[in-house]
Structures are given as C-alpha cells and as structure tokens.
Design a protein around this motif. Structure first.
Motif, PDB file in Angstrom:
ATOM      1  N   ALA A  48      39.586  48.024  28.986  1.00 30.91           N
ATOM      2  CA  ALA A  48      40.958  48.515  29.127  1.00 30.91           C
ATOM      3  C   ALA A  48      41.306  49.529  28.047  1.00 30.91           C
ATOM      4  N   ASP A  49      40.608  49.473  26.915  1.00 36.75           N
ATOM      5  CA  ASP A  49      40.885  50.426  25.834  1.00 36.75           C
ATOM      6  C   ASP A  49      40.494  51.848  26.210  1.00 36.75           C
ATOM      7  N   LEU A  50      39.705  52.006  27.268  1.00 40.93           N
ATOM      8  CA  LEU A  50      39.362  53.352  27.745  1.00 40.93           C
ATOM      9  C   LEU A  50      40.517  54.001  28.491  1.00 40.93           C
ATOM     10  N   VAL A  51      41.554  53.222  28.796  1.00 39.78           N
ATOM     11  CA  VAL A  51      42.735  53.762  29.462  1.00 39.78           C
ATOM     12  C   VAL A  51      43.843  54.005  28.443  1.00 39.78           C
ATOM     13  N   ARG A  52      43.486  54.016  27.181  1.00 37.10           N
ATOM     14  CA  ARG A  52      44.418  54.378  26.114  1.00 37.10           C
ATOM     15  C   ARG A  52      44.173  55.821  25.691  1.00 37.10           C
ATOM     16  N   ASP A  53      45.151  56.386  25.031  1.00 40.77           N
ATOM     17  CA  ASP A  53      45.016  57.747  24.520  1.00 40.77           C
ATOM     18  C   ASP A  53      45.643  57.804  23.123  1.00 40.77           C
ATOM     19  N   PRO A  54      44.794  57.862  22.075  1.00 41.51           N
ATOM     20  CA  PRO A  54      43.331  57.974  22.108  1.00 41.51           C
ATOM     21  C   PRO A  54      42.661  56.645  22.434  1.00 41.51           C
ATOM     22  N   VAL A  55      41.394  56.725  22.790  1.00 44.15           N
ATOM     23  CA  VAL A  55      40.627  55.530  23.147  1.00 44.15           C
ATOM     24  C   VAL A  55      40.395  54.677  21.907  1.00 44.15           C
ATOM     25  N   TYR A  56      40.545  53.348  22.060  1.00 45.65           N
ATOM     26  CA  TYR A  56      40.199  52.409  20.989  1.00 45.65           C
ATOM     27  C   TYR A  56      38.735  51.992  21.190  1.00 45.65           C
ATOM     28  N   TRP A  57      37.906  52.281  20.222  1.00 44.58           N
ATOM     29  CA  TRP A  57      36.471  52.060  20.377  1.00 44.58           C
ATOM     30  C   TRP A  57      35.968  50.768  19.746  1.00 44.58           C
ATOM     31  N   ASP A  58      36.750  50.125  18.887  1.00 43.17           N
ATOM     32  CA  ASP A  58      36.230  48.999  18.102  1.00 43.17           C
ATOM     33  C   ASP A  58      35.707  47.870  18.979  1.00 43.17           C
ATOM     34  N   ASP A  59      36.537  47.354  19.878  1.00 47.91           N
ATOM     35  CA  ASP A  59      36.103  46.238  20.726  1.00 47.91           C
ATOM     36  C   ASP A  59      35.056  46.671  21.740  1.00 47.91           C
ATOM     37  N   LEU A  60      35.111  47.922  22.177  1.00 48.41           N
ATOM     38  CA  LEU A  60      34.088  48.425  23.098  1.00 48.41           C
ATOM     39  C   LEU A  60      32.714  48.401  22.445  1.00 48.41           C
ATOM     40  N   VAL A  61      32.662  48.846  21.191  1.00 47.89           N
ATOM     41  CA  VAL A  61      31.393  48.852  20.462  1.00 47.89           C
ATOM     42  C   VAL A  61      30.925  47.419  20.214  1.00 47.89           C
ATOM     43  N   ARG A  62      31.862  46.536  19.859  1.00 51.69           N
ATOM     44  CA  ARG A  62      31.485  45.126  19.654  1.00 51.69           C
ATOM     45  C   ARG A  62      30.935  44.514  20.934  1.00 51.69           C
ATOM     46  N   ILE A 115      47.847  53.510  29.163  1.00 52.70           N
ATOM     47  CA  ILE A 115      48.518  52.347  28.583  1.00 52.70           C
ATOM     48  C   ILE A 115      49.341  52.758  27.367  1.00 52.70           C
ATOM     49  N   SER A 116      48.905  53.814  26.679  1.00 51.59           N
ATOM     50  CA  SER A 116      49.617  54.293  25.491  1.00 51.59           C
ATOM     51  C   SER A 116      50.875  55.077  25.837  1.00 51.59           C
ATOM     52  N   GLY A 117      51.074  55.398  27.120  1.00 51.35           N
ATOM     53  CA  GLY A 117      52.272  56.120  27.538  1.00 51.35           C
ATOM     54  C   GLY A 117      52.084  57.610  27.707  1.00 51.35           C
ATOM     55  N   THR A 118      50.930  58.151  27.325  1.00 57.59           N
ATOM     56  CA  THR A 118      50.659  59.573  27.498  1.00 57.59           C
ATOM     57  C   THR A 118      50.127  59.840  28.905  1.00 57.59           C
ATOM     58  N   ARG A 119      50.118  61.103  29.314  1.00 59.68           N
ATOM     59  CA  ARG A 119      49.644  61.473  30.649  1.00 59.68           C
ATOM     60  C   ARG A 119      48.377  62.316  30.538  1.00 59.68           C
ATOM     61  N   ILE A 120      47.428  62.017  31.419  1.00 55.22           N
ATOM     62  CA  ILE A 120      46.196  62.804  31.506  1.00 55.22           C
ATOM     63  C   ILE A 120      46.021  63.248  32.939  1.00 55.22           C
ATOM     64  N   GLY A 121      45.238  64.290  33.155  1.00 54.37           N
ATOM     65  CA  GLY A 121      45.016  64.813  34.496  1.00 54.37           C
ATOM     66  C   GLY A 121      44.236  63.855  35.382  1.00 54.37           C
ATOM     67  N   PHE A 122      44.334  64.068  36.697  1.00 52.05           N
ATOM     68  CA  PHE A 122      43.651  63.197  37.647  1.00 52.05           C
ATOM     69  C   PHE A 122      42.136  63.267  37.479  1.00 52.05           C
ATOM     70  N   SER A 123      41.611  64.468  37.222  1.00 48.26           N
ATOM     71  CA  SER A 123      40.165  64.613  37.047  1.00 48.26           C
ATOM     72  C   SER A 123      39.684  63.837  35.826  1.00 48.26           C
ATOM     73  N   GLU A 124      40.446  63.890  34.743  1.00 47.60           N
ATOM     74  CA  GLU A 124      40.076  63.105  33.560  1.00 47.60           C
ATOM     75  C   GLU A 124      40.191  61.617  33.853  1.00 47.60           C
ATOM     76  N   GLY A 125      41.177  61.244  34.673  1.00 43.40           N
ATOM     77  CA  GLY A 125      41.307  59.844  35.061  1.00 43.40           C
ATOM     78  C   GLY A 125      40.104  59.362  35.846  1.00 43.40           C
ATOM     79  N   LEU A 126      39.563  60.223  36.725  1.00 43.85           N
ATOM     80  CA  LEU A 126      38.355  59.870  37.471  1.00 43.85           C
ATOM     81  C   LEU A 126      37.166  59.700  36.535  1.00 43.85           C
ATOM     82  N   VAL A 127      37.068  60.584  35.540  1.00 44.94           N
ATOM     83  CA  VAL A 127      35.982  60.473  34.572  1.00 44.94           C
ATOM     84  C   VAL A 127      36.087  59.152  33.812  1.00 44.94           C
ATOM     85  N   ARG A 128      37.304  58.794  33.428  1.00 46.06           N
ATOM     86  CA  ARG A 128      37.480  57.524  32.713  1.00 46.06           C
ATOM     87  C   ARG A 128      37.174  56.338  33.618  1.00 46.06           C
TER      88      ARG A 128
END
Length: 298
Positions: free
Chosen positions: A257-271, A176-189
């Motif tokens: 959805a914040d887990l699909v950002r780079d870097p990950v936004y953790w605030d709402d996830l933790v809440r 969502i942030s516009g950066t690219r990550i590998g397919f394997s990392e995408g599977l992990v996410r």
C-alpha cells in the motif's frame, strides 16, 4: 515401478543422450504440465472471480448514492473507499483482499504438490533418470512455482482492472497521501504493486517446496503448507506476540500500500522483500538438503 503418464513421461529424455538444452526443455514442460492441470485452472478461476465479486458488491452498495465503506486506513479499506472515484483502485483492493489468504493458499497448493505429487504418481524416479541431477530438478520445480506466483497475481490484477474499467470511471489517481498522479503513472504503480505482491509469496513457495520433499503424499504436503500459512496468519494477529511478528513471513505483506503514497514509503517494502528472501534461502536450502539425500522409492 508405475508407468508414467504420457504428459509426465514426455519430460524425460533418453538416458545417455544428455541435451545441453534439457534444462530449458524441462522447465518448459513443467510449466505446461502445471498450467494444464484442472486444479491449477480452477485456482486461477477463483482468483479471477474475487475482483469481480468485489467490484459488483461495491457497485451495488453505491448504486443508491451512498459511498463505499472504509475509514481511510492502510490497505483494503482505504482502497475500497476510492473505487467509485477511480476503477484503478479495484486493482489495489483485489490484491489486498486476496493476499492474506487466497493467493498464498493457491501457491501453497502448487508448491506442496511439486515434489510430493510426482512421488505419489510414480513419475519422480523417471525424472531423476535424466542426466540433470536432483539440484537442477528442484530448481526447475521452484522456478515453476515462482512462475505461478507471478501468473496468479497478474490474473487478479488484470481481472480487477477489467472490472474497474467496466463498472467505474478511470482517470488521474489520488494517492493515499492526497496528491494526484496521472493515469499512466497509476498503471505503472499497479504493475509494480503486482510484482511486489508476487515477490511477497516467494517465502510461501519455498516453504511449500520444503514440505513437499518431506512426504510422498501431495495432499498431505498441500494441507500442511496451508496449515502453516494459517498458523502464521493467526500468530501475526495476536498482540502479545508482537516481538516475533516482524519475523513472520505475512507480517509485511500489505506494505505494498505504501506504493500508492506520494512519495513512496520504502522502509516496510524493503523489510518485506528482505524477509521473503531470507525465508526463500532458509527453506530453499532445507528443501535442497532433504531432496538431495532422500531415498526415492516412487
């Protein structure tokens, strides 16, 4: 007193012969009974069908060369717009589509029936004859519901991944942030998102279990749990109630959805995870207080 069905009666050991492994045996049998029910299988089938329908709809919509709809906001719309570029986004879209209603409704049905269904069928007294106590039985019921949370979420994710691979290309992921990550990392996410979604349902599971201890009617418990879920969802959409919305259990559900950002936004996830833990503690304690003091007549 009603006779227990064979599948239900097999969970009860002989009185006076306590088995140190009885708790694990009870959990195993609870899982088998739950996942062998036609109702449970039907719920899982419906959940598995949602990604199929979404994938086919997007495929048909884009078959003429047009892009999938979506404005690029958080959650489902942003993911839908990316499905044609990478089928892995169908996993995120399917979870975003099922989390507001389908997944929690399925959890509410299973949790609401956990204790009330036993009482209604006349098997609850048989279970309490065993030397495990009500607390251990209630914890076993809650563990079974939590297992269903995980299985239901993984069913959606696996079905979506299969359809995404079948209908769309797979490859490196554009976040969502516009950066690219590998397919394997995408599977992990994707796996991490599925686990977060499953954890987001522990509040509903505890609420349903508490409601289930209040009645001997499984249908009433299921209906009440789903009704409370719908009510909370409606309240979370009324702007005038913004002051209480952060305390409603569905409020941070789509924060995954914040887990699909780079870097990950953790605030709402933790809440979100903290809020679900609070609901689990409050309604789990209420369920324990009710179940350990109520008279079992069925």
């Amino acid at each position: 007193m009603s006779r227990a069905e064979p599948a239900e009666a097999s969970r009860v050991p002989l009185a006076g012969r306590p088995n140190p492994l009885w708790t694990f045996g009870l959990l195993r049998d609870e899982l088998l009974v739950t996942f062998r029910r036609w109702r449970t299988l039907a719920l899982l089938a419906v959940l598995a069908a949602v990604p199929v329908l979404v994938g086919i709809a997007v495929r048909i919509e884009t078959s003429g060369g047009s892009g999938a709809g979506g404005r690029g906001g958080d959650g489902g719309p942003a993911f839908i717009a990316q499905i044609t570029n990478n089928g892995l986004f169908l996993v995120f879209t399917a979870l975003a589509a099922t989390l507001p209603f389908f997944l929690p409704m399925a959890i509410g049905v299973v949790a609401g029936d956990a204790v009330a269904g036993e009482a209604n069928s006349g098997t609850l007294r048989y279970l309490l004859v065993a030397p495990a106590g009500r607390t251990r039985l209630l914890l076993t019921k809650y563990a079974t519901v939590m297992a269903f949370c995980l299985v239901a979420t993984l069913v959606v994710a696996v079905s979506a991944l299969a359809m995404g691979a079948l209908l769309f290309p797979l490859g490196d992921l554009t976040t969502i942030s516009g950066t690219r990550i590998g397919f394997s990392e995408g599977l992990v996410r994707a796996l991490l998102i599925a686990l977060v979604v499953a954890a987001s349902l522990i509040g509903v599971a505890a609420l349903g279990l508490f409601v289930s201890t209040l009645t001997h009617s499984g249908v009433a418990a299921m209906a009440t749990t789903v009704g409370l879920l719908i009510t909370a969802q409606i309240l979370d959409q009324i702007p005038q109630l913004h002051a209480i919305q952060p305390y409603l259990f569905p409020h941070y559900w789509l924060s995954f959805a914040d887990l699909v950002r780079d870097p990950v936004y953790w605030d709402d996830l933790v809440r979100n995870l903290g809020l679900q833990a609070l609901y689990a503690l409050v309604f789990g304690s209420a369920a324990w207080a009710r179940f350990t003091t109520k008279d079992i007549t069925a």
